[in-house]
Design an enzyme around this catalytic site. Structure first.
Site, PDB file in Angstrom:
ATOM      1  N   ASP A 181       6.154  67.257 -24.702  1.00 29.26           N
ATOM      2  CA  ASP A 181       7.261  67.418 -25.649  1.00 29.26           C
ATOM      3  C   ASP A 181       8.548  66.745 -25.195  1.00 29.26           C
ATOM      4  OD1 ASP A 181       5.494  69.001 -27.139  1.00 29.26           O
ATOM      5  OD2 ASP A 181       6.075  70.798 -26.022  1.00 29.26           O
ATOM      6  N   GLU A 182       8.401  65.634 -24.517  1.00 33.29           N
ATOM      7  CA  GLU A 182       9.574  64.913 -24.008  1.00 33.29           C
ATOM      8  C   GLU A 182      10.223  64.045 -25.091  1.00 33.29           C
ATOM      9  OE1 GLU A 182       6.500  64.686 -22.719  1.00 33.29           O
ATOM     10  OE2 GLU A 182       6.542  65.364 -20.629  1.00 33.29           O
ATOM     11  N   LYS A 205       7.900  61.757 -26.906  1.00 32.66           N
ATOM     12  CA  LYS A 205       7.019  60.576 -26.910  1.00 32.66           C
ATOM     13  C   LYS A 205       6.885  60.004 -28.321  1.00 32.66           C
ATOM     14  CE  LYS A 205       3.785  63.150 -25.136  1.00 32.66           C
ATOM     15  NZ  LYS A 205       4.532  64.385 -24.804  1.00 32.66           N
ATOM     16  N   GLY A 249       1.599  67.475 -30.397  1.00 37.01           N
ATOM     17  CA  GLY A 249       2.433  67.532 -31.604  1.00 37.01           C
ATOM     18  C   GLY A 249       3.560  66.554 -31.400  1.00 37.01           C
ATOM     19  N   HIS A 250       3.481  65.413 -32.060  1.00 35.13           N
ATOM     20  CA  HIS A 250       4.475  64.351 -31.871  1.00 35.13           C
ATOM     21  C   HIS A 250       5.334  64.246 -33.123  1.00 35.13           C
ATOM     22  CE1 HIS A 250       1.703  62.377 -28.638  1.00 35.13           C
ATOM     23  NE2 HIS A 250       2.098  63.584 -28.331  1.00 35.13           N
ATOM     24  N   GLN A 277       0.633  65.076 -24.127  1.00 38.95           N
ATOM     25  CA  GLN A 277       0.950  66.036 -23.069  1.00 38.95           C
ATOM     26  C   GLN A 277       1.905  65.389 -22.045  1.00 38.95           C
ATOM     27  OE1 GLN A 277      -2.804  65.911 -23.920  1.00 38.95           O
ATOM     28  NE2 GLN A 277      -1.917  67.131 -25.534  1.00 38.95           N
ATOM     29  N   THR A 287      -3.805  70.867 -18.961  1.00 46.24           N
ATOM     30  CA  THR A 287      -4.734  70.583 -20.045  1.00 46.24           C
ATOM     31  C   THR A 287      -6.004  70.000 -19.414  1.00 46.24           C
ATOM     32  OG1 THR A 287      -4.967  69.615 -22.247  1.00 46.24           O
ATOM     33  CG2 THR A 287      -3.854  68.245 -20.586  1.00 46.24           C
ATOM     34  N   LYS A 338       7.956  79.443 -28.701  1.00 45.36           N
ATOM     35  CA  LYS A 338       9.235  79.078 -28.090  1.00 45.36           C
ATOM     36  C   LYS A 338       8.951  78.341 -26.802  1.00 45.36           C
ATOM     37  CE  LYS A 338      13.145  82.125 -28.955  1.00 45.36           C
ATOM     38  NZ  LYS A 338      13.995  83.192 -28.467  1.00 45.36           N
ATOM     39  N   LYS A 359      17.101  63.467 -25.495  1.00 49.27           N
ATOM     40  CA  LYS A 359      17.773  64.742 -25.777  1.00 49.27           C
ATOM     41  C   LYS A 359      19.014  64.984 -24.924  1.00 49.27           C
ATOM     42  CE  LYS A 359      15.152  67.796 -27.971  1.00 49.27           C
ATOM     43  NZ  LYS A 359      14.104  68.730 -28.440  1.00 49.27           N
ATOM     44  N   LEU A 360      19.683  63.902 -24.522  1.00 46.52           N
ATOM     45  CA  LEU A 360      20.920  64.055 -23.751  1.00 46.52           C
ATOM     46  C   LEU A 360      21.985  64.781 -24.571  1.00 46.52           C
ATOM     47  CD1 LEU A 360      21.541  60.807 -21.725  1.00 46.52           C
ATOM     48  CD2 LEU A 360      21.893  63.141 -20.938  1.00 46.52           C
TER      49      LEU A 360
HETATM   50  P1  GDP Z   1       6.418  64.772 -28.032  1.00 47.12           P
HETATM   51  O1  GDP Z   1       5.303  65.750 -28.047  1.00 47.12           O
HETATM   52  O2  GDP Z   1       6.697  64.235 -26.673  1.00 47.12           O
HETATM   53  O3  GDP Z   1       6.279  63.688 -29.054  1.00 47.12           O
HETATM   54  O4  GDP Z   1       7.737  65.595 -28.423  1.00 47.12           O
HETATM   55  P2  GDP Z   1       7.864  66.673 -29.628  1.00 47.12           P
HETATM   56  O5  GDP Z   1       7.886  65.964 -30.908  1.00 47.12           O
HETATM   57  O6  GDP Z   1       6.887  67.771 -29.446  1.00 47.12           O
HETATM   58  O7  GDP Z   1       9.272  67.318 -29.279  1.00 47.12           O
HETATM   59  C1  GDP Z   1      10.429  66.554 -29.182  1.00 47.12           C
HETATM   60  C2  GDP Z   1      11.449  67.078 -30.220  1.00 47.12           C
HETATM   61  O8  GDP Z   1      12.737  66.575 -29.907  1.00 47.12           O
HETATM   62  C3  GDP Z   1      11.158  66.603 -31.625  1.00 47.12           C
HETATM   63  O9  GDP Z   1      11.548  67.606 -32.522  1.00 47.12           O
HETATM   64  C4  GDP Z   1      12.036  65.375 -31.795  1.00 47.12           C
HETATM   65  O10 GDP Z   1      12.413  65.126 -33.135  1.00 47.12           O
HETATM   66  C5  GDP Z   1      13.234  65.783 -30.976  1.00 47.12           C
HETATM   67  N1  GDP Z   1      13.961  64.679 -30.313  1.00 47.12           N
HETATM   68  C6  GDP Z   1      13.482  63.545 -29.736  1.00 47.12           C
HETATM   69  N2  GDP Z   1      14.468  62.864 -29.133  1.00 47.12           N
HETATM   70  C7  GDP Z   1      15.604  63.573 -29.339  1.00 47.12           C
HETATM   71  C8  GDP Z   1      16.962  63.403 -28.922  1.00 47.12           C
HETATM   72  O11 GDP Z   1      17.332  62.468 -28.232  1.00 47.12           O
HETATM   73  N3  GDP Z   1      17.853  64.377 -29.300  1.00 47.12           N
HETATM   74  C9  GDP Z   1      17.480  65.460 -30.048  1.00 47.12           C
HETATM   75  N4  GDP Z   1      18.413  66.354 -30.354  1.00 47.12           N
HETATM   76  N5  GDP Z   1      16.202  65.644 -30.433  1.00 47.12           N
HETATM   77  C10 GDP Z   1      15.278  64.732 -30.083  1.00 47.12           C
HETATM   78  P1  IMO Z   2       2.486  66.922 -26.567  1.00 50.71           P
HETATM   79  O1  IMO Z   2       1.617  65.701 -26.695  1.00 50.71           O
HETATM   80  C1  IMO Z   2       3.283  70.669 -24.458  1.00 50.71           C
HETATM   81  C2  IMO Z   2      -0.185  72.876 -22.920  1.00 50.71           C
HETATM   82  C3  IMO Z   2      -0.517  74.198 -23.566  1.00 50.71           C
HETATM   83  C4  IMO Z   2      -1.099  74.931 -22.375  1.00 50.71           C
HETATM   84  C5  IMO Z   2      -1.863  73.835 -21.641  1.00 50.71           C
HETATM   85  C6  IMO Z   2      -3.355  73.797 -21.933  1.00 50.71           C
HETATM   86  O2  IMO Z   2       3.048  67.395 -27.866  1.00 50.71           O
HETATM   87  O3  IMO Z   2       3.500  66.751 -25.500  1.00 50.71           O
HETATM   88  P2  IMO Z   2      -4.762  72.989 -24.025  1.00 50.71           P
HETATM   89  O4  IMO Z   2      -4.772  73.480 -25.448  1.00 50.71           O
HETATM   90  O5  IMO Z   2      -4.419  71.555 -23.888  1.00 50.71           O
HETATM   91  O6  IMO Z   2      -6.004  73.352 -23.277  1.00 50.71           O
HETATM   92  O7  IMO Z   2      -3.574  73.837 -23.332  1.00 50.71           O
HETATM   93  O8  IMO Z   2      -1.274  72.616 -22.039  1.00 50.71           O
HETATM   94  N1  IMO Z   2      -0.087  71.718 -23.851  1.00 50.71           N
HETATM   95  C7  IMO Z   2       1.065  71.155 -24.228  1.00 50.71           C
HETATM   96  N2  IMO Z   2       2.335  71.466 -23.924  1.00 50.71           N
HETATM   97  N3  IMO Z   2       3.026  69.575 -25.210  1.00 50.71           N
HETATM   98  C8  IMO Z   2       1.747  69.221 -25.490  1.00 50.71           C
HETATM   99  O9  IMO Z   2       1.439  68.090 -26.142  1.00 50.71           O
HETATM  100  C9  IMO Z   2       0.699  70.047 -25.023  1.00 50.71           C
HETATM  101  N4  IMO Z   2      -0.641  70.013 -25.135  1.00 50.71           N
HETATM  102  C10 IMO Z   2      -1.107  71.025 -24.403  1.00 50.71           C
HETATM  103  O10 IMO Z   2       0.635  74.822 -24.063  1.00 50.71           O
HETATM  104  O11 IMO Z   2      -0.063  75.359 -21.528  1.00 50.71           O
HETATM  105 MG    MG Z   3       4.915  67.722 -28.623  1.00 49.05          MG
END
Ligand code: GDP
Ligand code: IMO
Ligand code: MG
Length: 425
Positions: free
Chosen positions: A13-14, A16, A40-41, A225, A240, A305, A332-333
């Site tokens: 969830d960085e 990506k 979840g991207h 991940q 994972t 959460k 997310k700075l």
């Molecule tokens: P991923 O799994 O690495 O693709 O990341 P996620 O989509 O799960 O979570 C990142 C969240 O941060 C998403 O809701 C993005 O829309 C949001 N996001 C990404 N970059 C930024 C940023 O620079 N600032 C803010 N406020 N939100 C961001």
């Molecule tokens: P993205 O691509 C954050 C975590 C789960 C759990 C562990 C193992 O959006 O960054 P799994 O269902 O893979 O066997 O669960 O890994 N996890 C993630 N955490 N972002 C993800 O994907 C994740 N995919 C799995 O919460 O701790």
């Molecule tokens: Mg994600």
């Protein structure tokens, strides 16, 4: 042309998805190489938010060719739902836009049952999986009893494999986990009923990549991940079930390792984690709540959460080394705005010693004490800033200090979720 691998440098969830979407503009092919719909991207484009779990984030760019590699575990039912939901929002997904490797393993209903049963049988040591059947599907792959996408072309093989798989799994379901057995005929029928919708997507991914390369195409590999969820290098067992590090882009797609030229590590400006496992810099106070609230830190897949804490440069130092990160995208700075000071973990104190890398024994990460450095915070909205020099001095200093601490250059700075809220240095 450089081929870029995008990987998460923390626990997922960085951001990506945002970076893949942004860089897809200049790419010809976008490939997912591991994980499944545990990912979840999120992509924000205007006021439209799209969350992709399986389909590469490049799909939003009409010219990009998207591929799902052999290293992915694909739930065929979820895949079709995602195709349909993208279609409803005007994004056409068909075999001219997307290919799935013949060798991709399929997640079947019994993998999800096993995932849930294992988690509920655990008491204090739950992993907190996403419940999507990821681990059990990879287990079957390694045990050489998995169902692959190519099997859909041979109904008798699907039926035989599912019957054999359930002969074993139903014993565990009924005798160990106290849940209902699954009927192999029904599981096979349901899968074969959707097979005609999946088969047209099947392609030889490695040959397609080879051909694309010959034409000078730029290939983008989309990791899921994060590094510290990697099955080998992560915080085992709270990980994972796939290799999330950059090298797996080669194995999980069928391209030579020498073709991975740029490794872009995505780093959130603080740390989050979903699910269980040690988290040295986790905050349980008002600052943690502020990060959670301002960062909207809820899981994009499960809605849980996300736990929040300070940036951990010990983990990042390991990520730079494990992935061979050539560039960093710091995301997310903007979320840090309003903090009077920002702490960054530079090392750990562990058993009376100061260590620069994570300790290696199982769960030892739960015993470390972070060593912090304090930097000045900043106020105000930075999400409209387009150049590094225009950022507040405190933000510039934070970015430079991270570069020193982890020994990698910060190439992109993301100050908001939108495509254009990105500073390129
Ligand atoms: P991923 O799994 O690495 O693709 O990341 P996620 O989509 O799960 O979570 C990142 C969240 O941060 C998403 O809701 C993005 O829309 C949001 N996001 C990404 N970059 C930024 C940023 O620079 N600032 C803010 N406020 N939100 C961001
Ligand atoms: P993205 O691509 C954050 C975590 C789960 C759990 C562990 C193992 O959006 O960054 P799994 O269902 O893979 O066997 O669960 O890994 N996890 C993630 N955490 N972002 C993800 O994907 C994740 N995919 C799995 O919460 O701790
Ligand atoms: Mg994600």
């Amino acid at each position: 042309m450089p081929n870029t691998v995008i990987i998460g440098a923390q626990w997922g969830d960085e951001g990506k998805g945002k970076l893949v979407d942004m860089l897809s503009e200049q790419s010809d092919v976008i490939v997912r190489f591991q994980g499944g719909n545990n990912a979840g991207h999120t992509i924000l484009c205007g006021d439209k938010q799209t969350i992709l779990h399986l389909i590469p984030s490049g799909i939003l760019h009409p010219k990009a060719r998207c591929l799902i590699g052999n290293g992915v575990v694909l739930d065929p039912f979820v895949f079709l739902e995602e195709v349909a939901s993208l279609g409803e929002s005007g994004i056409r997904v068909d075999p001219s836009r997307l290919g799935i490797s013949y060798k991709t393993h399929l997640i079947l209903p019994y993998h999800k049952v096993m995932d849930a049963a294992r988690e509920s049988a655990r008491t204090k040591d739950k992993i907190g999986t996403t419940g999507r059947g990821i681990g059990p599907c990879y287990e079957d792959k390694m045990a050489r009893v998995g169902i692959r996408a190519c099997d859909l072309m041979t109904p008798s093989l699907v039926h035989a494999k599912i019957t054999r798989a359930l002969a074993e799994k139903n014993v565990l379901f009924t005798h160990l986990y106290g849940c209902k057995p699954l009927d192999p005929a029904k599981v096979s029928e349901d899968l074969l009923a959707i097979a005609p919708k999946i088969i047209p997507y099947l392609v030889n991914v490695e040959v397609e990549l080879k051909e694309a390369e010959k034409k000078g195409a730029r290939i983008l590999f989309e990791g899921a991940q994060g590094t510290h969820l990697d099955i080998d290098h992560g915080t085992y067992p709270f990980v994972t079930s796939s290799n999330t590090v950059a090298a797996n882009a080669a194995i999980g797609s069928g391209i030579g390792a020498n073709k991975l030229t740029q490794i872009l590590g995505i780093v959130k400006a603080y740390t989050t984690r979903v699910g269980e496992g040690a988290f040295p810099t986790e905050l349980f106070d008002a600052t943690g709540e502020l990060l959670q609230r301002q960062g909207h830190e809820f899981g994009a897949t499960t809605g849980r959460k996300r736990r929040c804490g300070w940036l951990d440069c010990v983990l990042l130092r390991a990520s730079v080394c494990l992935n061979g990160i050539t560039d960093i995208a710091l995301t997310k700075l903007d979320v840090l705005s309003g903090l009077s000071t920002i702490k960054v973990c530079t090392a750990y104190s562990y058993k009376g010693e100061i260590i620069p890398y994570p300790p290696q024994q199982e769960n030892a990460l739960a015993e470390v004490e972070p060593v912090y450095e304090e930097l000045p915070g900043f106020d105000g909205d930075i999400s409209g800033i387009h150049t590094f020099d225009a950022l507040p001095q405190a933000v510039q200093a934070y970015v430079r200090r991270i570069e020193e601490l982890v020994a990698a250059p910060v190439r992109y700075i993301s100050v908001g979720p939108e495509r254009n809220q990105t500073i390129v240095r």
